[in-house]
Design an enzyme around this catalytic site. Structure first.
Site, PDB file in Angstrom:
ATOM      1  N   ASN A 396       0.743  -1.259  -0.066  1.00  0.00           N
ATOM      2  CA  ASN A 396       0.132  -0.060  -0.070  1.00  0.00           C
ATOM      3  C   ASN A 396       0.786   1.397  -0.058  1.00  0.00           C
ATOM      4  O   ASN A 396       1.110   1.923  -1.123  1.00  0.00           O
ATOM      5  CB  ASN A 396      -0.869  -0.094   1.264  1.00  0.00           C
ATOM      6  CG  ASN A 396      -1.899   1.079   1.286  1.00  0.00           C
ATOM      7  OD1 ASN A 396      -1.893   2.110   0.483  1.00  0.00           O
ATOM      8  ND2 ASN A 396      -3.005   0.890   1.975  1.00  0.00           N
ATOM      9  N   ASP A 397       1.516   1.559   1.132  1.00  0.00           N
ATOM     10  CA  ASP A 397       2.383   2.789   1.300  1.00  0.00           C
ATOM     11  C   ASP A 397       3.340   2.857   0.064  1.00  0.00           C
ATOM     12  O   ASP A 397       3.649   3.945  -0.321  1.00  0.00           O
ATOM     13  CB  ASP A 397       2.884   2.979   2.545  1.00  0.00           C
ATOM     14  CG  ASP A 397       2.119   2.952   3.896  1.00  0.00           C
ATOM     15  OD1 ASP A 397       1.007   3.376   3.680  1.00  0.00           O
ATOM     16  OD2 ASP A 397       2.624   2.791   4.787  1.00  0.00           O
ATOM     17  N   VAL A 398       4.093   1.822  -0.005  1.00  0.00           N
ATOM     18  CA  VAL A 398       5.184   2.078  -0.974  1.00  0.00           C
ATOM     19  C   VAL A 398       4.610   2.201  -2.509  1.00  0.00           C
ATOM     20  O   VAL A 398       5.479   2.298  -3.381  1.00  0.00           O
ATOM     21  CB  VAL A 398       6.066   0.822  -0.955  1.00  0.00           C
ATOM     22  CG1 VAL A 398       6.584   0.734   0.414  1.00  0.00           C
ATOM     23  CG2 VAL A 398       5.137  -0.572  -1.423  1.00  0.00           C
ATOM     24  N   ALA A 437       1.307   3.398   7.161  1.00  0.00           N
ATOM     25  CA  ALA A 437       1.327   4.975   7.723  1.00  0.00           C
ATOM     26  C   ALA A 437      -0.016   5.456   7.999  1.00  0.00           C
ATOM     27  O   ALA A 437       0.002   6.659   8.313  1.00  0.00           O
ATOM     28  CB  ALA A 437       2.078   5.558   6.559  1.00  0.00           C
TER      29      ALA A 437
END
Ligand code: NAP
Length: 470
Positions: A396-398, A437
């Site tokens: 997700n975040d990456v 995050a």
């Protein structure tokens, strides 16, 4: 008791140089999967040489006691390395790192205890090194134990915070420094004991406010602490191998910490004092309609199978969710099926995908994914514009484009995988919930993007069945 063939210190030091070369080449080898095994063996040979020749060093004694310690440690290490699951590796590293720090602190305390009765006789440099080892080694021991407890879920992974915490912690650290100074000045054992106790308390206080997901960064920092404590224990004992080995651990732990901080776009101070991960900051997410009224598009396993079957290049982007679902073998099976149909399959690996450094590489290696198919972020990003399908699995975040475009986002500035530059993006995850995050991902509302909701392993199994049926 002395050994029949006690060697001169010069010979032992020469062997230590050879051992140090083994350790350095070992660390170099560990920097790439293809050379990692050889690196590990070289480092192990270096360490064995150092330990064996220390037995023959002048002034050594208590051989049986040391042999029993080595035997017990070797059995525990070998059993743990075989038994512990890949997913539990961070906890094991925390535990082993902690006992290393504890050992350095105990060496310092023991040397102080030996020398202090001759009050005034302890050389200044030995005193300084003893205090440093006792302080840093104890902090590393108790901090690592808290990190272990959080990762093992014996303690909540949530940051434990209270108002004025940083001031209180600074006070505890200050007290430890005062005890170190008084212990050096008076050479009285009680001050050394107080130093050890307060340093242990500081280690606990330092790690408790840090969220469970930041533990890998914390462990690599504590690893650097342990290295420094060991190096200074080397000064206390006058042992060159310990000085070199400890310095190497200190340096590599520091570099790893800085590299992880950079890849997450967070300072090390933010990790230690920011209580990151306290609560999602993305407004709860979970909505399939964006603030601008865009809706997410879902895709069925059958439609996705067709899309993948007709692709030339599929880039798989693994993340933490893949690890949680233990879907690495299913991914490999899907890739094999696609390759059999003439589709080129590659994997894009972000440096902080997952929850520990190298998490994705280790998981995919376990499923025997060939190393040449794994691309680092720098090599993967130029490939996305010619990628037909970017298949994001539990990441997700990456992949969040806000890191490139939204200066307001906490992720802004973090280097990401440019999956949105592929012709199509399909994301496998269970819901619209944010990742580590706690930030919404605007990628999911991109018209090029489709979602396949569900557990990653279950979705992959449905997808595999659909590809087989093509
Ligand atoms: P991520 O942003 O945490 O996202 C993981 C996603 O996986 C979640 O959004 C979750 O969504 C999904 N998921 C969880 N369980 C799943 C399952 N069983 N099946 C399918 N999907 C599942 O992960 P990431 O993209 O890998 O990014 C890593 C994050 O960890 C970064 O923020 C990084 O800074 C941080 N971090 C990494 C390290 C490191 O050393 N690698 C260290 C510290 C912190 P659903 O809940 O909707 O399924």
């Amino acid at each position: 008791m002395t050994l029949p063939l006690a060697l001169s210190q010069n010979v032992v030091n020469l062997v230590y140089v050879v051992a140090a070369i083994g350790l350095i080449l070992g660390i170099k080898g560990l920097s790439h999967p293809t050379t990692a095994r050889r690196g590990n063996i070289l480092a192990a040979i270096g360490m064995t040489l150092a330990v064996v020749f220390t037995f023959a060093a002048p002034g050594m004694g208590h051989y049986w006691l040391i042999a029993v310690g080595i035997a017990a440690g070797s059995v525990i290490g070998a059993v743990a390395a075989r038994k512990v699951k890949m997913t539990a590796m961070p906890q094991m590293v925390a535990l082993f790192n902690g006992v290393g720090g504890g050992a350095a602190a105990l060496i310092a305390a023991a040397e102080f205890h030996d020398l202090a009765p001759l009050s005034g006789a302890v050389p200044g440099d030995t005193l300084a090194a003893s205090m440093f080892s006792a302080l840093i080694g104890s902090v590393s021991f108790s901090g690592s134990m808290i990190a272990f407890a959080k990762l093992q879920e014996l303690l909540s992974g949530r940051p434990f915070t209270f108002p004025g915490q940083n001031v209180v912690n600074a006070g505890v650290f200050g007290a430890a420094l005062v005890f170190a100074v008084v212990a050096s000045a008076t050479e009285a054992g009680i001050w050394m004991v107080l130093l050890l106790v307060v340093a242990l308390v500081f280690g606990v206080a330092l790690v408790l406010p840090i969220g469970g997901a930041d533990m890998p960064v914390v462990i690599s920092s504590l690893n650097a602490f342990t290295g420094l404590a060991a190096a200074s224990a080397g000064f206390v004992l006058g042992n060159n191998a310990l000085i070199i080995g400890g310095t190497l651990v200190g340096a590599s732990g520091t570099l790893l910490t800085l590299m992880m901080g950079k890849a997450m776009n967070r300072s090390v101070a933010n990790v230690f004092f920011g209580a990151f991960g306290a609560a999602p900051s993305g407004g709860g997410a979970a909505a399939t309609v964006s603030a601008e009224g865009q809706t997410v598009r879902e895709i069925s396993p059958d439609d996705l199978a067709v899309m993948l079957g007709y692709a030339r290049l599929v880039m798989i982007v693994p993340g933490y969710g893949l690890a949680v679902a233990q879907a690495q073998h299913a991914v490999r099976e899907l890739a094999d099926l696609l390759e059999a149909k003439g589709v080129q399959v590659k994997y894009a690996i972000h440096p902080v995908a997952g929850r520990m450094p190298g998490h994705m590489n280790v998981l995919l290696a376990e499923a025997n994914v060939p190393y040449p198919q794994l691309l680092d972020m720098e090599d993967a990003n130029p490939e996305f514009p010619r990628t037909d399908v970017a298949l994001v699995i539990g990441a997700n975040d990456v992949t969040n484009p806000a890191a490139r475009s939204n200066p307001e986002s906490p992720l802004y500035g973090m280097p990401i995988l440019d999956v949105d530059k592929a012709a199509n993006v399909v994301v496998l995850k269970r819901s619209m919930n944010p990742g580590f995050a706690g930030i919404d991902n605007e990628l999911y509302f991109n018209p090029k993007c489709a979602m396949l909701f569900g557990d990653a392993k279950a979705s992959l199994e449905r997808l595999i069945a659909a590809v087989k049926a093509l």
